[in-house]
Design a protein around this motif. Structure first.
Motif, short mmCIF file in Angstrom:
data_model
loop_
_atom_site.label_atom_id
_atom_site.label_comp_id
_atom_site.label_asym_id
_atom_site.label_seq_id
_atom_site.Cartn_x
_atom_site.Cartn_y
_atom_site.Cartn_z
N GLN A 153 0.66 -1.09 -0.27
CA GLN A 153 0.26 -0.15 -0.06
C GLN A 153 0.90 1.25 -0.03
N THR A 154 0.36 2.01 -0.83
CA THR A 154 1.80 3.24 -0.90
C THR A 154 0.80 4.05 -0.12
N GLY A 155 1.88 5.20 -0.07
CA GLY A 155 1.97 6.87 0.98
C GLY A 155 3.12 7.38 1.27
N ALA A 156 2.90 7.65 2.20
CA ALA A 156 4.22 8.12 2.76
C ALA A 156 4.82 8.49 4.00
N VAL A 157 6.40 8.32 3.62
CA VAL A 157 6.81 7.83 5.53
C VAL A 157 7.63 8.75 5.85
N SER A 158 7.71 9.16 7.19
CA SER A 158 8.99 9.96 7.36
C SER A 158 10.05 9.84 9.04
N ALA A 159 10.87 9.74 8.89
CA ALA A 159 11.25 9.85 10.22
C ALA A 159 10.63 9.82 11.84
N GLY A 160 10.38 8.93 12.89
CA GLY A 160 9.76 9.13 13.51
C GLY A 160 8.27 8.31 13.68
N ASP A 161 8.00 7.76 12.48
CA ASP A 161 7.04 7.09 12.07
C ASP A 161 7.63 5.90 12.36
N PRO A 162 5.87 4.79 13.34
CA PRO A 162 5.71 4.01 14.19
C PRO A 162 5.99 2.61 13.21
N VAL A 163 6.10 1.75 13.55
CA VAL A 163 6.70 0.23 12.23
C VAL A 163 5.66 -0.32 13.11
N VAL A 164 4.70 -0.62 12.73
CA VAL A 164 3.44 -2.06 13.68
C VAL A 164 3.33 -3.22 12.45
N VAL A 165 4.22 -4.60 12.87
CA VAL A 165 3.96 -5.68 12.64
C VAL A 165 2.40 -6.37 12.41
N GLU A 166 1.76 -5.83 11.04
CA GLU A 166 0.54 -6.46 11.27
C GLU A 166 -0.20 -7.44 10.82
N HIS A 167 1.03 -8.08 10.09
CA HIS A 167 0.72 -9.99 9.94
C HIS A 167 2.43 -10.21 10.00
N THR A 168 2.06 -11.63 10.47
CA THR A 168 3.67 -12.50 10.58
C THR A 168 3.23 -14.00 9.84
N ALA A 169 4.11 -13.70 9.21
CA ALA A 169 3.93 -15.33 8.24
C ALA A 169 4.42 -16.19 9.33
N LEU A 170 3.96 -16.75 9.74
CA LEU A 170 4.72 -17.98 11.25
C LEU A 170 5.02 -19.45 10.57
#
Length: 181
Positions: A153-170
């Motif tokens: 999914q496109t968009g914009a990122v900046s330093a300081g943005d959170p990174v959330v693991v939404e899905h883990t391929a166990l």
């Protein structure tokens, strides 16, 4: 919470004796939001898209803990972007992420782990050639190589943005597992 320490894009294309003739490994942090599209960050370049780009390797993430480890090993400061990474991440280790894991970065961007960065001769020359003889093998053998990601999914990122693991391929291999094959 995992977050971006820096968002880096190419500073300058440099001459390189490799097959492409130039390298875009000289990445530097930028201020403010950066658009992320299918092929990576706006303002970035991948000189060798066959090995270091395209949709499956659109973004390269490197972990801060590994960067600090290398700084100690090499006895020098390793600024954000030094590894040629687009994203320097704190609180999350890209090298042990699983292929298929999905990360939400900031509000809108979703990235999916596709595999390891396989170090090349250009990276060896960037690090210092003779000064760090055997660098490519040394870097690879530690397994501290970071991860390539595709843009879901496109968009914009900046330093300081959170990174959330939404899905883990166990049941998928880790980046490090793929590198070891």
């Amino acid at each position: 919470m995992p977050h971006l320490l820096a968002v880096c894009v190419v500073h300058a294309l440099l001459p390189d004796p490799g097959s492409v003739g130039v390298t875009a490994i000289d990445k530097r942090p930028v201020d403010g939001p950066v658009r992320v599209g299918r092929y990576g960050l706006r303002g970035d370049v991948q000189a060798d898209r066959r090995d270091h780009g395209g949709e499956e390797r659109a973004v390269y993430a490197y972990g801060e803990d590994d960067a600090v480890w290398w700084a100690t090993e090499l006895g020098r400061d390793l600024t954000h972007g030094w590894f040629g990474e687009n994203l320097r991440v704190a609180g999350l280790d890209p090298s042990v992420a699983r292929v298929g894991d999905r990360w939400r970065v900031g509000e809108h961007v979703v990235l999916e782990v596709t595999g390891p960065r396989v170090p090349c001769a250009t990276f060896g020359r960037w690090v210092g050639g003779d000064a760090e003889r055997g660098w490519v093998r040394r870097f690879r053998d530690t397994g501290r190589v970071g991860a390539y990601l595709r843009v879901v999914q496109t968009g914009a990122v900046s330093a300081g943005d959170p990174v959330v693991v939404e899905h883990t391929a166990l049941d998928a291999p880790t980046v490090r597992d793929v590198l070891a094959r």
